[in-house]
Design a protein around this motif. Structure first.
Motif, PDB file in Angstrom:
ATOM      1  N   VAL A  59      10.211  56.172  68.191  1.00 44.06           N
ATOM      2  CA  VAL A  59      10.680  55.415  69.350  1.00 44.06           C
ATOM      3  C   VAL A  59      10.017  55.917  70.630  1.00 44.06           C
ATOM      4  CG1 VAL A  59      12.704  54.938  70.792  1.00 44.06           C
ATOM      5  CG2 VAL A  59      12.873  54.772  68.305  1.00 44.06           C
ATOM      6  N   ALA A  60       9.809  57.206  70.721  1.00 40.93           N
ATOM      7  CA  ALA A  60       9.236  57.787  71.940  1.00 40.93           C
ATOM      8  C   ALA A  60       7.984  58.600  71.616  1.00 40.93           C
ATOM      9  CB  ALA A  60      10.274  58.636  72.632  1.00 40.93           C
ATOM     10  N   LEU A  61       7.195  58.109  70.714  1.00 42.92           N
ATOM     11  CA  LEU A  61       5.989  58.825  70.305  1.00 42.92           C
ATOM     12  C   LEU A  61       5.046  59.063  71.483  1.00 42.92           C
ATOM     13  CD1 LEU A  61       4.660  60.031  67.816  1.00 42.92           C
ATOM     14  CD2 LEU A  61       3.532  57.850  67.441  1.00 42.92           C
ATOM     15  N   ASP A  62       4.998  58.125  72.402  1.00 43.33           N
ATOM     16  CA  ASP A  62       4.116  58.269  73.560  1.00 43.33           C
ATOM     17  C   ASP A  62       4.521  59.431  74.474  1.00 43.33           C
ATOM     18  OD1 ASP A  62       6.434  56.748  74.150  1.00 43.33           O
ATOM     19  OD2 ASP A  62       5.493  55.922  75.954  1.00 43.33           O
ATOM     20  N   GLU A  63       5.797  59.842  74.428  1.00 38.58           N
ATOM     21  CA  GLU A  63       6.275  60.939  75.261  1.00 38.58           C
ATOM     22  C   GLU A  63       6.163  62.299  74.563  1.00 38.58           C
ATOM     23  OE1 GLU A  63      10.104  60.308  77.161  1.00 38.58           O
ATOM     24  OE2 GLU A  63       9.857  58.154  76.880  1.00 38.58           O
ATOM     25  N   TYR A  80      17.996  58.676  66.970  1.00 36.94           N
ATOM     26  CA  TYR A  80      17.985  59.845  66.095  1.00 36.94           C
ATOM     27  C   TYR A  80      19.412  60.221  65.690  1.00 36.94           C
ATOM     28  CZ  TYR A  80      17.243  64.578  64.397  1.00 36.94           C
ATOM     29  OH  TYR A  80      17.236  65.711  63.619  1.00 36.94           O
ATOM     30  N   ASN A  81      20.290  60.323  66.669  1.00 34.32           N
ATOM     31  CA  ASN A  81      21.668  60.715  66.375  1.00 34.32           C
ATOM     32  C   ASN A  81      22.386  59.687  65.509  1.00 34.32           C
ATOM     33  OD1 ASN A  81      21.459  63.152  67.666  1.00 34.32           O
ATOM     34  ND2 ASN A  81      22.485  62.495  69.534  1.00 34.32           N
ATOM     35  N   ALA A  82      22.154  58.406  65.765  1.00 33.55           N
ATOM     36  CA  ALA A  82      22.786  57.367  64.938  1.00 33.55           C
ATOM     37  C   ALA A  82      22.334  57.472  63.486  1.00 33.55           C
ATOM     38  CB  ALA A  82      22.466  55.985  65.501  1.00 33.55           C
ATOM     39  N   ALA A  83      21.060  57.766  63.277  1.00 30.66           N
ATOM     40  CA  ALA A  83      20.518  57.850  61.918  1.00 30.66           C
ATOM     41  C   ALA A  83      20.881  59.158  61.222  1.00 30.66           C
ATOM     42  CB  ALA A  83      19.005  57.691  61.952  1.00 30.66           C
ATOM     43  N   HIS A  84      21.369  60.145  61.979  1.00 35.65           N
ATOM     44  CA  HIS A  84      21.674  61.455  61.411  1.00 35.65           C
ATOM     45  C   HIS A  84      23.159  61.799  61.411  1.00 35.65           C
ATOM     46  CE1 HIS A  84      17.340  61.956  61.795  1.00 35.65           C
ATOM     47  NE2 HIS A  84      17.461  62.893  60.873  1.00 35.65           N
ATOM     48  N   ARG A  85      24.000  60.829  61.574  1.00 34.85           N
ATOM     49  CA  ARG A  85      25.452  61.058  61.480  1.00 34.85           C
ATOM     50  C   ARG A  85      25.865  60.858  60.027  1.00 34.85           C
ATOM     51  NH1 ARG A  85      27.704  62.050  66.147  1.00 34.85           N
ATOM     52  NH2 ARG A  85      26.826  61.143  68.033  1.00 34.85           N
ATOM     53  N   ALA A  86      26.354  61.902  59.405  1.00 34.15           N
ATOM     54  CA  ALA A  86      26.704  61.854  57.979  1.00 34.15           C
ATOM     55  C   ALA A  86      27.839  60.875  57.700  1.00 34.15           C
ATOM     56  CB  ALA A  86      27.083  63.248  57.493  1.00 34.15           C
ATOM     57  N   LEU A  87      28.695  60.648  58.670  1.00 30.61           N
ATOM     58  CA  LEU A  87      29.834  59.770  58.455  1.00 30.61           C
ATOM     59  C   LEU A  87      29.411  58.330  58.163  1.00 30.61           C
ATOM     60  CD1 LEU A  87      32.877  59.845  58.352  1.00 30.61           C
ATOM     61  CD2 LEU A  87      32.928  59.363  60.807  1.00 30.61           C
TER      62      LEU A  87
END
Length: 136
Positions: A59-63, A80-87
């Motif tokens: 998403v922010a590869l340019d940065e 990142y956080n949405a994709a890494h929430r185990a719940l």
């Protein structure tokens, strides 16, 4: 002196990471089992969802060249956080098991997703702060 000293890892951290690693092995084995029993599509989706959470970095590869080591660009953090929430995958796995849905490749994908999160936690990678640094 009581408590952990600088440079040592508390026992609770070791136990927590070991439990996450065991979970990662379990979900990986489950994904492989589903792929073997139900074909290439189940295996492909399990592999795709195993890799997919880290694509939030794109998403922010340019940065990325302007970020300090270990920091994620702030605009990529929500993804990142949405994709890494185990719940999230665990809830979907529970829904899959208690509803009449029976498309096995979806279950294999969820196994791959939760395996990814489990390995991340086992190796010390967790959610990010809004500034992009590792929490904890």
């Amino acid at each position: 002196m009581t408590g952990p000293t600088a440079g040592t890892t508390p026992v609770r951290t070791i136990l927590r990471r070991t439990a996450w690693f065991a979970g990662g092995l379990f979900w990986s084995a489950f994904a492989v089992l589903e792929a073997v029993n139900h074909g290439w599509l189940a295996g492909a989706l399990a592999l795709l969802f195993f890799v997919l959470p880290d694509l939030a970095f794109l998403v922010a590869l340019d940065e990325a060249p302007h970020m300090t080591k270990g920091r994620l660009a702030p605009r990529a953090v929500p993804y990142y956080n949405a994709a890494h929430r185990a719940l999230v995958p665990l809830t979907l796995i529970v829904l899959y098991t208690v509803t009449p849905m029976s498309w096995v490749p979806a279950f294999a994908a969820l196994c791959g997703w939760i395996a990814h999160i489990s390995y991340d936690r086992a190796f010390g990678y967790g959610l990010r702060t809004k500034e992009g640094f590792q929490r904890g």
